[in-house]
Every structure is written in C-alpha cells, then in structure tokens.
Design an enzyme around this catalytic site. Structure first.
Site, short mmCIF file in Angstrom:
data_model
loop_
_atom_site.label_atom_id
_atom_site.label_comp_id
_atom_site.label_asym_id
_atom_site.label_seq_id
_atom_site.Cartn_x
_atom_site.Cartn_y
_atom_site.Cartn_z
N ASP A 7 6.64 87.21 17.59
CA ASP A 7 7.43 87.32 16.36
C ASP A 7 6.92 88.45 15.45
O ASP A 7 5.74 88.50 15.10
CB ASP A 7 7.35 85.99 15.62
CG ASP A 7 8.39 85.86 14.52
OD1 ASP A 7 8.53 86.81 13.73
OD2 ASP A 7 9.06 84.81 14.46
N SER A 35 12.64 89.25 13.40
CA SER A 35 12.91 87.85 13.70
C SER A 35 14.38 87.50 13.41
O SER A 35 15.28 88.13 13.97
CB SER A 35 11.95 86.95 12.91
OG SER A 35 11.93 85.65 13.42
#
Length: 403
Positions: free
Chosen positions: A230, A49
C-alpha cells in the site's frame, strides 16, 4: 495546466475525490477564447490506494468517470465479490502457490473495472492526463511510483503494465492483502538517469534520499525482485515523490522543458486528503492494544503524521516556487507568461463545514465497499469542500480574468 492528487482511504477516498472532480468539471472558464473547464485542463492525476482506483479510472475514461465510476465501483458490493472469489475452489487452489496472493484476486477484479487497459493504452486516449500511481517498496519503505522514470531504473516496460496491477499494489494493505511483485531487470538495458541535482538542491536531504532510493534498484543481483505494498505506508497523499522530483530538478521551470516561452498562464495543484479519524483512542486505556488497534493506529495515527509532514513540505515548496515564478515570469525564454500564477488548493474531509456531517464522514471505514448513503454524502462533501476552500475561491477569480 492542472494536477490533482488523490489520497488513500478506500471507497471513502474514491467517493470524496469523485465529488472534487465533479466540482472541477463545474468550474468553467475561457482559455485563448475557447470555453473549457478546470477538469478539462488536468494534465496529471496522482493516486494512492483508494485514491488510485479513481485516478486510474479517470485517466482511462475521462469525463465518463463522472457518470460511470459510481455505478461501476462505488455502488457495487466490490468487497463481497473479492471475498467470494477468494473462497472459490479454483482460487483456493491458486492461493496455495507461493507466487499467488490475495492481491492478485484484487488485481483481477480491478482489471474488469479498467477493461484490461494498460499504461500504454492511456497514450491512445486524446488529451488523457498522465497517471501517477504510488505504492511502497516493502524492503526500503520508500515510495515507488508507476512512471517511465521508475521503470527505467529496473529496465522494465511501464506501457505493458496493466492499470489493475499498479492499483492493486498501491492498495495492498499489509497483512490484510499480499504484496505485488516486480522483477528487477537492471543491467539489461542502458542505465537510466538518476534524479538530477539542481544547483540549489545538491545538498538537500530530500534530494539525496531520492537519489539513494533510485540507486537501490541498480543492482539486480542484490535486489532481483521488488515487493510492493500500500502506497499509504510511505505517502498517503500521492504528492511526496512528485514534490521531491520537482525539488531535485532545481527549478519549477525544469518541469516544463517542452513548453513554448510564455505559454503557461496558470499552474494549479489540487490535493485531496480523505484520511479519517481513529475509530478508537488507544491512549484512553491502560490495556495492551489488540493487533487490530495497533494496525489501525499505525495506519491512521502515524500515517496522519506523515501526511502532515508532506503538506508542510508542500507549503515550503509553494513559497519557493512562488519566489521563482515572480523572478522569471515574462523573461526571455521562460515558459511562464508575464501574468503566470501558481495556485495550490488543499482539500480535506476535515474541511467539511457542517459539524454533524463532518464527524460522520470522518468515521466512514476504510474499505472497498461502504454504505450507499455515505457514498452520496462523501461526493457532496467533496464538491462543497473544494467550492468553499479560500484558495479555490481565489483560483476561480483568477480564471475569470483569463480571456
């Protein structure tokens, strides 16, 4: 030989991680009589991320990241630019397509940051570290890393994959951003090898789970497309898959098949955890939590628990590797020199010594753009947290003994 893992957390994680990288650059020592720094010896950088934004930049540009990343990403209104592009007339038209989502806009913005570079382009940079970017397979919930081994399972070419695609996938927060999609070409090439089972790990749950995850990509008719979100959903540290693969290999020595005997003196792993505290405690009220509160608690509550699980695994693995190292270093054929050492350093926002600064930084929002003052404070905190870590102090003393 060093590796760095950078956790998720948006620009907060990127700024904190940048401070750690700068402190590593400020850690000089001599290797075989030549001056170098700890950052110069990084052979692998891993990111999830927000941490993947910094990891990819460092893999692409090396030391330039120390001076360019702040003005090129941290101090620009990156998030406002995303919103502006999303509402541009041509983008609104594209967003009506079922094959184009909000994360594609993010990928296009990141492509500017990385100057259009692909994973293949990284090979042309002398002494560039290997890059590991982790996303989450939306169907299985398992980590999906952008590595040749993973892409071999789906008969795809990692070298042609833009850095921006991988980082956008790793940063695609569910609901807020759309998944990124890969075509599964399994069956169109020679089958890639599944993760090995070492003699002491064949019955280990983590090894079996890794093999099952890899096996799930074998049937392209059953799973023709891989949707990625993610990486923090499955592993916010960026270390889980790396640890599981080391365990599946059966020994730490198996990770260095090309290393000449006695060539490895120091192995260093630095994990950077930039998770923040919950902004609001839902268990302080009997009201039904809102959608926003549920999402935040799942990400920063349950997600924090998974981070602790990974760090606990790392501690267990550390003890196993240390025992192996003590048995094998200096023996005939071993890649480890007689004085070989293993150092694992964990750095967290919770390690910031100053109470007031720590509490303030732990509440910096997870976003692509944060306040300039927070950018500066996070970098200082990252450098100080690494510098004051007891494991890092021991590492510096050890490096000073190298000649």
């Amino acid at each position: 030989m060093a590796a760095v893992t950078l956790s998720g957390g948006g620009a907060r994680a990127a700024a904190f991680g940048l401070g750690v990288l700068r402190e590593m650059k400020a850690t000089p020592f001599s290797l075989d009589g030549r001056p170098t720094t700890l950052l110069d010896q990084v052979a692998l950088v891993s990111g999830v991320s927000g941490g993947s934004i910094l990891a990819a930049h460092f893999a692409a540009f090396g030391d330039q990241t120390l001076t360019r990343f702040e003005p090129d990403f941290l101090m620009v209104p990156f998030e406002a630019g995303l919103i502006r592009q999303a509402f541009a007339p041509n983008r609104l038209y594209h967003l009506t397509s079922p094959w184009y989502g909000r994360s594609h806009i993010l990928a296009q913005r990141l492509d500017e940051l990385y100057r259009g570079l692909t994973f293949g382009d990284l090979k042309a940079r002398p002494n560039a570290p290997d890059l590991l970017v982790t996303a989450t397979d939306l169907t299985t919930g398992a980590p999906f890393d952008f590595t040749p081994e993973q892409f071999g399972l789906i008969c795809s070419d990692l070298d042609r994959t833009p850095l921006s695609f991988a980082v956008a996938a790793s940063s695609a927060v569910p609901i807020l951003l759309s998944p990124m999609t890969l075509k599964n070409h399994a069956g169109e090439c020679a089958p890639a090898a599944l993760p090995p089972h070492g003699p002491t790990t064949a019955d280990d749950y983590r090894t079996r789970l890794l093999a099952l995850s890899a096996q799930s990509y074998r049937d392209a008719k059953e799973r023709p497309y891989i949707h990625l979100v993610d990486g923090g959903v499955s592993d916010n540290t960026g270390a889980r898959l790396m640890l599981d693969r080391l365990l599946a290999g059966g020994s730490i020595a198996s990770s260095f098949p090309d290393a000449p005997p006695g060539s490895i003196h120091r192995m260093v792993l630095i994990t950077v955890n930039s998770e923040r505290d919950l902004a609001e405690r839902i268990d302080a009220s009997d009201r039904v939590p809102s959608t926003g509160q549920v999402i935040e608690t799942l990400v920063f509550g349950a997600g924090a628990r998974e981070t602790q699980v990974t760090l606990a695994m790392l501690n267990d693995d550390h003890r196993r590797w240390q025992a192996e190292l003590m048995r094998t270093r200096g023996t005939p054929g071993s890649p480890f020199a007689a004085d070989a050492e293993l150092h694992i350093v964990s750095v967290s926002l919770h390690d910031v010594p100053d109470d007031k600064i720590r509490h303030s930084l732990l509440r910096v929002p997870t976003a692509f753009t944060i306040e300039g003052r927070d950018v500066q404070e996070l970098q200082k905190a990252g450098a100080e947290a690494l510098r004051s870590a007891p494991a890092f102090m021991r590492l510096r003393e050890s490096l000073d003994r190298l000649k």
